[in-house]
Design a protein around this motif. Structure first.
Motif, PDB file in Angstrom:
ATOM      1  N   LEU A 111       0.826  -1.203   0.000  1.00 42.66           N
ATOM      2  CA  LEU A 111       0.000   0.000   0.000  1.00 42.66           C
ATOM      3  C   LEU A 111       0.862   1.255   0.000  1.00 42.66           C
ATOM      4  CD1 LEU A 111      -2.867   1.044   0.020  1.00 42.66           C
ATOM      5  CD2 LEU A 111      -2.918   0.774   2.513  1.00 42.66           C
ATOM      6  N   ALA A 112       1.951   1.230   0.798  1.00 44.90           N
ATOM      7  CA  ALA A 112       2.872   2.371   0.818  1.00 44.90           C
ATOM      8  C   ALA A 112       3.504   2.569  -0.555  1.00 44.90           C
ATOM      9  CB  ALA A 112       3.951   2.158   1.878  1.00 44.90           C
ATOM     10  N   PHE A 113       3.866   1.473  -1.206  1.00 49.30           N
ATOM     11  CA  PHE A 113       4.424   1.547  -2.555  1.00 49.30           C
ATOM     12  C   PHE A 113       3.439   2.203  -3.511  1.00 49.30           C
ATOM     13  CE2 PHE A 113       4.274  -0.397  -6.765  1.00 49.30           C
ATOM     14  CZ  PHE A 113       5.534  -0.125  -7.251  1.00 49.30           C
ATOM     15  N   ALA A 114       2.198   1.744  -3.485  1.00 52.02           N
ATOM     16  CA  ALA A 114       1.192   2.286  -4.390  1.00 52.02           C
ATOM     17  C   ALA A 114       0.979   3.779  -4.158  1.00 52.02           C
ATOM     18  CB  ALA A 114      -0.123   1.528  -4.207  1.00 52.02           C
ATOM     19  N   ARG A 115       1.036   4.197  -2.892  1.00 48.54           N
ATOM     20  CA  ARG A 115       0.861   5.630  -2.578  1.00 48.54           C
ATOM     21  C   ARG A 115       2.032   6.459  -3.103  1.00 48.54           C
ATOM     22  NH1 ARG A 115      -1.482   6.092   3.621  1.00 48.54           N
ATOM     23  NH2 ARG A 115      -3.561   5.258   3.196  1.00 48.54           N
ATOM     24  N   TYR A 116       3.253   5.946  -2.921  1.00 46.86           N
ATOM     25  CA  TYR A 116       4.427   6.677  -3.423  1.00 46.86           C
ATOM     26  C   TYR A 116       4.358   6.790  -4.944  1.00 46.86           C
ATOM     27  CZ  TYR A 116       7.581   7.619   0.512  1.00 46.86           C
ATOM     28  OH  TYR A 116       8.183   8.150   1.632  1.00 46.86           O
ATOM     29  N   VAL A 117       4.005   5.700  -5.625  1.00 47.73           N
ATOM     30  CA  VAL A 117       3.908   5.741  -7.088  1.00 47.73           C
ATOM     31  C   VAL A 117       2.852   6.748  -7.530  1.00 47.73           C
ATOM     32  CG1 VAL A 117       3.222   4.412  -9.120  1.00 47.73           C
ATOM     33  CG2 VAL A 117       4.767   3.399  -7.445  1.00 47.73           C
ATOM     34  N   ALA A 118       1.692   6.720  -6.873  1.00 43.31           N
ATOM     35  CA  ALA A 118       0.614   7.649  -7.220  1.00 43.31           C
ATOM     36  C   ALA A 118       1.023   9.098  -6.982  1.00 43.31           C
ATOM     37  CB  ALA A 118      -0.637   7.310  -6.407  1.00 43.31           C
ATOM     38  N   SER A 121       3.382   9.876 -10.182  1.00 39.80           N
ATOM     39  CA  SER A 121       3.117   9.395 -11.542  1.00 39.80           C
ATOM     40  C   SER A 121       1.675   9.570 -12.000  1.00 39.80           C
ATOM     41  CB  SER A 121       3.477   7.906 -11.635  1.00 39.80           C
ATOM     42  OG  SER A 121       2.554   7.131 -10.882  1.00 39.80           O
ATOM     43  N   GLY A 122       0.755   9.674 -11.059  1.00 36.47           N
ATOM     44  CA  GLY A 122      -0.645   9.749 -11.420  1.00 36.47           C
ATOM     45  C   GLY A 122      -1.284   8.393 -11.684  1.00 36.47           C
ATOM     46  N   VAL A 123      -0.511   7.307 -11.584  1.00 35.80           N
ATOM     47  CA  VAL A 123      -1.061   5.958 -11.751  1.00 35.80           C
ATOM     48  C   VAL A 123      -1.977   5.646 -10.567  1.00 35.80           C
ATOM     49  CG1 VAL A 123      -0.491   3.493 -11.837  1.00 35.80           C
ATOM     50  CG2 VAL A 123       0.942   5.156 -13.040  1.00 35.80           C
ATOM     51  N   PRO A 124      -3.183   5.130 -10.795  1.00 36.04           N
ATOM     52  CA  PRO A 124      -4.074   4.795  -9.678  1.00 36.04           C
ATOM     53  C   PRO A 124      -3.407   3.812  -8.714  1.00 36.04           C
ATOM     54  CG  PRO A 124      -5.247   4.667 -11.766  1.00 36.04           C
ATOM     55  CD  PRO A 124      -3.799   4.849 -12.105  1.00 36.04           C
ATOM     56  N   GLU A 125      -3.695   3.969  -7.426  1.00 40.62           N
ATOM     57  CA  GLU A 125      -3.070   3.116  -6.419  1.00 40.62           C
ATOM     58  C   GLU A 125      -3.337   1.639  -6.680  1.00 40.62           C
ATOM     59  OE1 GLU A 125      -3.945   4.274  -2.431  1.00 40.62           O
ATOM     60  OE2 GLU A 125      -3.214   6.320  -2.669  1.00 40.62           O
ATOM     61  N   TRP A 126      -4.576   1.298  -7.066  1.00 41.94           N
ATOM     62  CA  TRP A 126      -4.903  -0.113  -7.262  1.00 41.94           C
ATOM     63  C   TRP A 126      -4.116  -0.720  -8.421  1.00 41.94           C
ATOM     64  CZ3 TRP A 126      -6.621  -1.952 -11.866  1.00 41.94           C
ATOM     65  CH2 TRP A 126      -7.165  -1.015 -12.769  1.00 41.94           C
ATOM     66  N   ALA A 280      10.815  10.047  -4.306  1.00 39.14           N
ATOM     67  CA  ALA A 280       9.579   9.255  -4.271  1.00 39.14           C
ATOM     68  C   ALA A 280       9.688   8.054  -5.212  1.00 39.14           C
ATOM     69  CB  ALA A 280       8.389  10.122  -4.653  1.00 39.14           C
ATOM     70  N   ALA A 281      10.276   8.266  -6.383  1.00 42.20           N
ATOM     71  CA  ALA A 281      10.443   7.167  -7.340  1.00 42.20           C
ATOM     72  C   ALA A 281      11.407   6.126  -6.800  1.00 42.20           C
ATOM     73  CB  ALA A 281      10.937   7.713  -8.677  1.00 42.20           C
ATOM     74  N   MET A 282      12.531   6.577  -6.232  1.00 38.58           N
ATOM     75  CA  MET A 282      13.521   5.653  -5.680  1.00 38.58           C
ATOM     76  C   MET A 282      12.940   4.890  -4.490  1.00 38.58           C
ATOM     77  SD  MET A 282      16.963   7.982  -5.952  1.00 38.58           S
ATOM     78  CE  MET A 282      18.072   6.701  -5.390  1.00 38.58           C
ATOM     79  N   ALA A 283      12.176   5.591  -3.655  1.00 41.73           N
ATOM     80  CA  ALA A 283      11.559   4.938  -2.495  1.00 41.73           C
ATOM     81  C   ALA A 283      10.547   3.885  -2.937  1.00 41.73           C
ATOM     82  CB  ALA A 283      10.879   5.979  -1.611  1.00 41.73           C
ATOM     83  N   MET A 287      10.793  -0.049  -1.897  1.00 42.95           N
ATOM     84  CA  MET A 287       9.762  -0.759  -1.130  1.00 42.95           C
ATOM     85  C   MET A 287       9.423  -2.129  -1.723  1.00 42.95           C
ATOM     86  SD  MET A 287       7.043   2.175  -0.111  1.00 42.95           S
ATOM     87  CE  MET A 287       7.539   3.623   0.808  1.00 42.95           C
ATOM     88  N   VAL A 288       9.658  -2.258  -3.024  1.00 40.15           N
ATOM     89  CA  VAL A 288       9.383  -3.531  -3.687  1.00 40.15           C
ATOM     90  C   VAL A 288      10.119  -4.671  -2.986  1.00 40.15           C
ATOM     91  CG1 VAL A 288       9.820  -4.818  -5.813  1.00 40.15           C
ATOM     92  CG2 VAL A 288       8.861  -2.513  -5.926  1.00 40.15           C
ATOM     93  N   ASN A 289      11.297  -4.363  -2.472  1.00 40.31           N
ATOM     94  CA  ASN A 289      12.118  -5.370  -1.803  1.00 40.31           C
ATOM     95  C   ASN A 289      11.383  -6.047  -0.655  1.00 40.31           C
ATOM     96  OD1 ASN A 289      14.574  -6.544  -2.109  1.00 40.31           O
ATOM     97  ND2 ASN A 289      15.636  -5.217  -0.695  1.00 40.31           N
ATOM     98  N   GLY A 290      10.772  -5.221   0.195  1.00 38.76           N
ATOM     99  CA  GLY A 290      10.083  -5.763   1.356  1.00 38.76           C
ATOM    100  C   GLY A 290       8.959  -6.702   0.978  1.00 38.76           C
TER     101      GLY A 290
END
Length: 404
Positions: A111-118, A121-126, A280-283, A287-290
């Protein structure tokens, strides 16, 4: 006999460096990237002390894991330790609780990953959530060395990201004198109460080092290597967290960190003037690692529990060529997505911290109970008092949270 020898087995291909990369990769991640603002909001100036308290609690338990993993180098480590120390029923319950914490932790990170990406990037969290889970599931199925190699690469990125943020914020923290303020110990009872409340949430950031023990059946010379990897992982993680928390707590516009979904990106932008999207992009990648490591770990716990008769046999089957527990990986990944889409991030993090502290208390107690037995391995007898002290420390943090 031929049939038995043809049965797929987990591959022993991991060494100390791989395991440390694996451990640091799952420990250093969403806990600091996503929750640092929340912890500062709870503990204020004393947020670094919340991380210090959480690190001490984790340290006592790390000693127990190191001792027990040397004596019982097997997959589903915590399950085996508690089964040997307290009994089969307790071991089974710990296995279920361990899977629950892995599920909740992976959901928090997803969820944290999806929020950082959004946020950049504007990509929806889901959509971000679904995409990353499909990709990581494929990597986990490909093989353990492929999974750990990917985790090692991302670990270098996430640690590098944190060091960049620390380097960006440290000069201002020192010149303003705020760094020395946040490093000073609390002086009042109310301040210590806030520190303890923050440490309960900060403890989530330390979850991960214990996952190393579940890779025992894929590690060369596991009885020697696993304990070293546990201790090294925790030392590296505590050092990085202490620096990051101090710099963040000393930041002038602390309210912006508390309110942001990407607090370290905000900190970087505020101290350097460079776009927050870079961090934000690097983070997000970090997060993908976890998530990947939790998928790998939980699938091994399911595999180990199936071998102990605690889970359906299907979850103990390995892919004949990849030698990975494919059914367990697919099931666990699907559950991550379901939970991440239905439960708020902070609630997930708090529940994860609570359950893992209960598991740690039982593991520590198991070390003490096994170590008291005359037939116990010398290493466990020697470290049994560390187990008792660790159990008291973890139980104390649980009670302080329940009383707050």
């Amino acid at each position: 006999m031929a049939e038995a020898s043809a049965t797929p087995q987990l591959r022993r291909v991991l060494s100390l460096p791989w395991l440390v990369f694996y451990g640091v990769g799952v420990t250093v991640g969403a806990g600091i990237f996503a929750l640092i603002g929340e912890i500062i909001g709870i503990a204020g100036d004393h947020a670094p002390w919340s991380f210090a308290v959480a690190g001490v609690v984790a340290g006592f338990t790390a000693l127990s894991f190191a001792a027990l993993s040397a004596a019982y180098p097997r997959a589903a480590g915590e399950v085996i330790y508690v089964k040997e120390g307290i009994g089969p029923l307790a071991g089974r319950l710990v296995g279920y609780a361990l899977l629950l914490t892995a599920l909740m932790a992976a959901s928090v990170i997803s969820l944290a990953f999806a929020r950082y990406v959004a946020s950049f990037s504007g990509v929806p969290e889901w959509a971000a959530l679904a995409g990353v889970l499909v990709a990581l599931c494929a990597i986990a199925i490909a093989g353990v060395k492929e999974s750990v190699a990917a985790a090692a690469l991302i670990t270098a990125l996430e640690v590098g990201t944190l060091l960049i943020v620390i380097a960006a914020g440290l000069p201002a923290a020192v010149s303003s004198g705020a760094l020395w303020t946040v490093l000073a110990p609390p002086q009042e009872g109310a301040q210590w109460s806030a520190v303890l409340a923050g440490s309960f949430l900060a403890f989530f950031a330390f979850i991960g080092f214990e996952n190393i023990v579940n890779m025992a059946e894929e590690t060369e010379d596991a009885a020697r290597v696993i304990p070293r990897a546990v201790i090294l992982t925790l030392v590296i993680s505590v050092t990085i967290y202490a620096l990051a928390a101090a710099v963040a707590a000393a930041y002038a516009d602390r309210a912006a960190l508390v309110e942001s979904k990407a607090p370290l990106a905000v900190l970087f932008e505020g101290t350097t003037g460079q776009p927050a999207a870079v961090i934000a992009a690097m983070a997000s990648i970090a997060m993908v690692n976890g998530i990947l490591v939790q998928i790998v770990m939980a699938s091994r716990v399911l595999y180990g529990m199936a071998g102990e008769g605690m889970m359906p046999p299907l979850l103990g089957r390995l892919h004949p060529r990849r030698q990975t527990p494919i059914a367990a990986i697919l099931l666990f990944t699907a559950l991550i997505g379901l939970l991440a889409l239905t439960v708020p991030l902070i609630s997930l993090a708090e529940m994860t911290s609570f359950v893992i502290l209960v598991i740690f208390t039982l593991v520590n107690a198991s070390l003490f109970l096994i170590g008291r037995r005359p037939e116990a391995p010398p290493g466990l007898r020697r470290w049994r008092w560390a187990g008792l002290l660790g159990a008291l420390v973890t139980l104390g943090l649980i009670l302080s949270e329940l009383a707050s």
